[in-house]
Design a protein around this motif. Sequence first.
Motif, PDB file in Angstrom:
ATOM      1  N   LYS A  66       0.997  -1.274   0.202  1.00 63.37           N
ATOM      2  CA  LYS A  66      -0.211   0.379  -0.037  1.00 63.37           C
ATOM      3  C   LYS A  66       0.929   1.487  -0.162  1.00 63.37           C
ATOM      4  O   LYS A  66       0.752   2.363  -0.073  1.00 63.37           O
ATOM      5  N   ASN A  67       2.183   1.164   0.240  1.00 61.00           N
ATOM      6  CA  ASN A  67       3.093   2.388   0.156  1.00 61.00           C
ATOM      7  C   ASN A  67       4.051   2.486  -1.190  1.00 61.00           C
ATOM      8  O   ASN A  67       5.027   2.932  -0.835  1.00 61.00           O
ATOM      9  N   ALA A  68       3.587   1.475  -1.889  1.00 60.07           N
ATOM     10  CA  ALA A  68       5.063   1.032  -3.023  1.00 60.07           C
ATOM     11  C   ALA A  68       5.178   2.481  -4.027  1.00 60.07           C
ATOM     12  O   ALA A  68       3.921   3.537  -3.640  1.00 60.07           O
ATOM     13  N   TYR A  69       5.456   2.701  -4.423  1.00 57.57           N
ATOM     14  CA  TYR A  69       6.543   3.840  -4.925  1.00 57.57           C
ATOM     15  C   TYR A  69       5.978   3.747  -6.376  1.00 57.57           C
ATOM     16  O   TYR A  69       5.743   2.622  -7.071  1.00 57.57           O
ATOM     17  N   TYR A  70       4.847   4.712  -7.170  1.00 58.78           N
ATOM     18  CA  TYR A  70       4.098   4.829  -7.922  1.00 58.78           C
ATOM     19  C   TYR A  70       5.147   6.142  -9.292  1.00 58.78           C
ATOM     20  O   TYR A  70       4.764   6.187  -9.796  1.00 58.78           O
ATOM     21  N   GLY A  71       6.587   5.072  -9.156  1.00 56.84           N
ATOM     22  CA  GLY A  71       7.210   5.546 -10.173  1.00 56.84           C
ATOM     23  C   GLY A  71       6.495   5.173 -11.705  1.00 56.84           C
ATOM     24  O   GLY A  71       7.037   6.153 -12.756  1.00 56.84           O
ATOM     25  N   HIS A  72       6.018   4.102 -12.345  1.00 56.24           N
ATOM     26  CA  HIS A  72       5.636   4.196 -13.490  1.00 56.24           C
ATOM     27  C   HIS A  72       4.621   5.399 -13.404  1.00 56.24           C
ATOM     28  O   HIS A  72       4.097   5.604 -14.996  1.00 56.24           O
ATOM     29  N   THR A  73       3.660   5.340 -13.115  1.00 55.04           N
ATOM     30  CA  THR A  73       2.321   6.536 -13.161  1.00 55.04           C
ATOM     31  C   THR A  73       3.527   7.943 -13.403  1.00 55.04           C
ATOM     32  O   THR A  73       2.538   8.610 -14.181  1.00 55.04           O
ATOM     33  N   LYS A  74       4.146   7.839 -12.431  1.00 56.09           N
ATOM     34  CA  LYS A  74       4.484   9.474 -12.585  1.00 56.09           C
ATOM     35  C   LYS A  74       5.493   9.609 -14.161  1.00 56.09           C
ATOM     36  O   LYS A  74       5.201  10.851 -13.979  1.00 56.09           O
ATOM     37  N   GLU A  75       6.368   8.551 -14.471  1.00 54.63           N
ATOM     38  CA  GLU A  75       6.070   9.038 -16.076  1.00 54.63           C
ATOM     39  C   GLU A  75       5.366   9.258 -16.749  1.00 54.63           C
ATOM     40  O   GLU A  75       5.708   9.642 -17.985  1.00 54.63           O
ATOM     41  N   ILE A  76       4.416   9.267 -16.474  1.00 53.42           N
ATOM     42  CA  ILE A  76       3.468   9.069 -17.981  1.00 53.42           C
ATOM     43  C   ILE A  76       2.576   9.794 -17.289  1.00 53.42           C
ATOM     44  O   ILE A  76       2.217  11.008 -18.494  1.00 53.42           O
ATOM     45  N   TYR A  77       2.084  10.658 -16.301  1.00 50.98           N
ATOM     46  CA  TYR A  77       1.357  11.230 -15.447  1.00 50.98           C
ATOM     47  C   TYR A  77       1.794  13.108 -15.399  1.00 50.98           C
ATOM     48  O   TYR A  77       0.680  14.023 -15.414  1.00 50.98           O
ATOM     49  N   GLY A  78       2.735  12.138 -14.986  1.00 54.74           N
ATOM     50  CA  GLY A  78       3.326  13.501 -13.844  1.00 54.74           C
ATOM     51  C   GLY A  78       3.522  13.312 -12.332  1.00 54.74           C
ATOM     52  O   GLY A  78       2.361  12.140 -11.767  1.00 54.74           O
ATOM     53  N   ASP A  79       3.878  14.172 -11.993  1.00 56.85           N
ATOM     54  CA  ASP A  79       3.969  14.204 -10.677  1.00 56.85           C
ATOM     55  C   ASP A  79       2.644  14.376  -9.816  1.00 56.85           C
ATOM     56  O   ASP A  79       2.089  13.306  -8.523  1.00 56.85           O
ATOM     57  N   ASN A  80       1.586  14.460  -9.439  1.00 55.55           N
ATOM     58  CA  ASN A  80       0.673  15.441  -9.498  1.00 55.55           C
ATOM     59  C   ASN A  80      -0.490  14.350  -9.154  1.00 55.55           C
ATOM     60  O   ASN A  80      -1.063  14.035  -8.682  1.00 55.55           O
ATOM     61  N   VAL A  81      -0.697  13.957 -10.664  1.00 55.52           N
ATOM     62  CA  VAL A  81      -1.807  12.671 -10.969  1.00 55.52           C
ATOM     63  C   VAL A  81      -0.940  11.600  -9.919  1.00 55.52           C
ATOM     64  O   VAL A  81      -2.143  10.976  -9.926  1.00 55.52           O
ATOM     65  N   PHE A  96      -7.003  19.560  -6.497  1.00 55.37           N
ATOM     66  CA  PHE A  96      -6.455  20.353  -7.065  1.00 55.37           C
ATOM     67  C   PHE A  96      -6.372  21.713  -7.503  1.00 55.37           C
ATOM     68  O   PHE A  96      -7.656  21.963  -6.584  1.00 55.37           O
ATOM     69  N   GLN A  97      -5.709  22.370  -8.049  1.00 54.16           N
ATOM     70  CA  GLN A  97      -5.614  24.196  -7.524  1.00 54.16           C
ATOM     71  C   GLN A  97      -6.670  24.312  -8.323  1.00 54.16           C
ATOM     72  O   GLN A  97      -7.022  23.303 -10.031  1.00 54.16           O
ATOM     73  N   GLY A  98      -7.704  25.325  -7.892  1.00 54.67           N
ATOM     74  CA  GLY A  98      -8.643  25.680  -9.112  1.00 54.67           C
ATOM     75  C   GLY A  98      -9.861  25.024  -8.771  1.00 54.67           C
ATOM     76  O   GLY A  98     -10.776  25.955  -9.291  1.00 54.67           O
ATOM     77  N   SER A 113     -12.046   8.288 -12.138  1.00 53.33           N
ATOM     78  CA  SER A 113     -10.617   8.855 -12.872  1.00 53.33           C
ATOM     79  C   SER A 113     -10.567   9.815 -13.919  1.00 53.33           C
ATOM     80  O   SER A 113      -9.328  10.425 -14.421  1.00 53.33           O
ATOM     81  N   ASP A 114     -11.102  11.367 -13.319  1.00 59.18           N
ATOM     82  CA  ASP A 114     -11.230  12.326 -14.188  1.00 59.18           C
ATOM     83  C   ASP A 114      -9.955  13.078 -13.510  1.00 59.18           C
ATOM     84  O   ASP A 114      -9.476  14.430 -14.703  1.00 59.18           O
ATOM     85  N   PHE A 115      -9.401  12.746 -12.499  1.00 54.56           N
ATOM     86  CA  PHE A 115      -8.172  13.917 -12.530  1.00 54.56           C
ATOM     87  C   PHE A 115      -7.399  13.401 -13.008  1.00 54.56           C
ATOM     88  O   PHE A 115      -6.026  14.101 -12.949  1.00 54.56           O
ATOM     89  N   ASP A 120      -1.596  18.434 -15.521  1.00 55.41           N
ATOM     90  CA  ASP A 120      -0.817  19.745 -15.311  1.00 55.41           C
ATOM     91  C   ASP A 120      -0.830  21.261 -14.534  1.00 55.41           C
ATOM     92  O   ASP A 120      -0.624  22.165 -14.303  1.00 55.41           O
ATOM     93  N   VAL A 121      -2.619  20.861 -13.123  1.00 55.88           N
ATOM     94  CA  VAL A 121      -2.679  21.279 -12.281  1.00 55.88           C
ATOM     95  C   VAL A 121      -2.302  20.614 -10.873  1.00 55.88           C
ATOM     96  O   VAL A 121      -2.039  19.691 -10.712  1.00 55.88           O
ATOM     97  N   PRO A 122      -1.275  21.763 -10.315  1.00 55.59           N
ATOM     98  CA  PRO A 122      -0.319  21.189  -9.158  1.00 55.59           C
ATOM     99  C   PRO A 122      -1.395  20.675  -8.067  1.00 55.59           C
ATOM    100  O   PRO A 122      -3.189  21.118  -7.497  1.00 55.59           O
ATOM    101  N   VAL A 123      -1.368  20.184  -7.273  1.00 56.95           N
ATOM    102  CA  VAL A 123      -2.217  19.248  -5.967  1.00 56.95           C
ATOM    103  C   VAL A 123      -1.804  20.493  -4.933  1.00 56.95           C
ATOM    104  O   VAL A 123      -0.730  20.643  -4.236  1.00 56.95           O
ATOM    105  N   VAL A 124      -2.841  20.748  -4.083  1.00 58.95           N
ATOM    106  CA  VAL A 124      -2.753  21.599  -3.273  1.00 58.95           C
ATOM    107  C   VAL A 124      -3.274  20.910  -1.554  1.00 58.95           C
ATOM    108  O   VAL A 124      -3.446  21.766  -0.313  1.00 58.95           O
TER     109      VAL A 124
END
Length: 261
Positions: A66-81, A96-98, A113-115, A120-124
């Motif tokens: 449950k605390n695994a690193y989502y590295g593959h998701t980061k490569e595809i969608y970025g840090d925030n997603v 998310f911001q806004g 899965s709309d997020f 490109d929108v940062p998580v706040v």
Amino acid sequence: MSEAVRWLQQCRAFPHLLCVRRPYSSATSPDPLKGGILQYLCNWFYDIEYLVGWSTKLRYRNLRRKNAYYGHTKEIYGDNVAAAYFVLSNRGRVRFQGQETWFCADRRGKYSSDFLQLRDVPVVAIDLSGSVLSYDGLDNLVKLTALRSLDLSRCPHVDDWTLSRLHVFKDSLEELSLAGCPQVTDRGLACLHQLEHLRRLDLSHLPSVPTPGLIQILVEEMLPQCEVVGLAPDSGAQMSRDGREEPGVPSGARRAGEIPA
């Protein structure tokens, strides 16, 4: 006196207990009257030790998963997603911001899965209250440069080492909740001095923090611009710098993360 000796004494005092058969044994245990008491005790405690060890390994494996690193998701969608995906997978909430609404999972753990369209929108704001977040799980959050609110209340695996990693949010974090974290101590709270922009800190119900009134004064000295709640002896009371109690807003009156978009 060991458990084996105590059980042996009970067997001698009450011979009828030897006739009780144990269900769910890892092996077919012989009748203690025929195979001997020592063999019966050996089988009994071996089974208990095996079950305890297996249960511990299973819990540790689930915690790592449950605390695994989502590295593959980061490569595809970025840090925030990727961070949002990690939070929602642990049945948390993310904003998310806004955006005025939160993305969250339902009772069955399902979420929209709309997020994925907000790469490109940062998580706040993140709410991981009651989750199994640990030190390793923070790998999925440390790249959030715009995070303003973080709720880690009632997380049983959040400890002092986990707090030592929160310095990565020193330029953005304004609100933090550690209420009900049983492993947080005064040593971990000392690591929060780098959060210079923190405006509200909830430290309610920390059983491992001694002398809460004194610790609250020290935290307020360390973070003079921050409102520290929850460490006063009485619920809803805050401790002034001279050690006197002052009425305040109860820690549960406002939930962490409820900040303007």
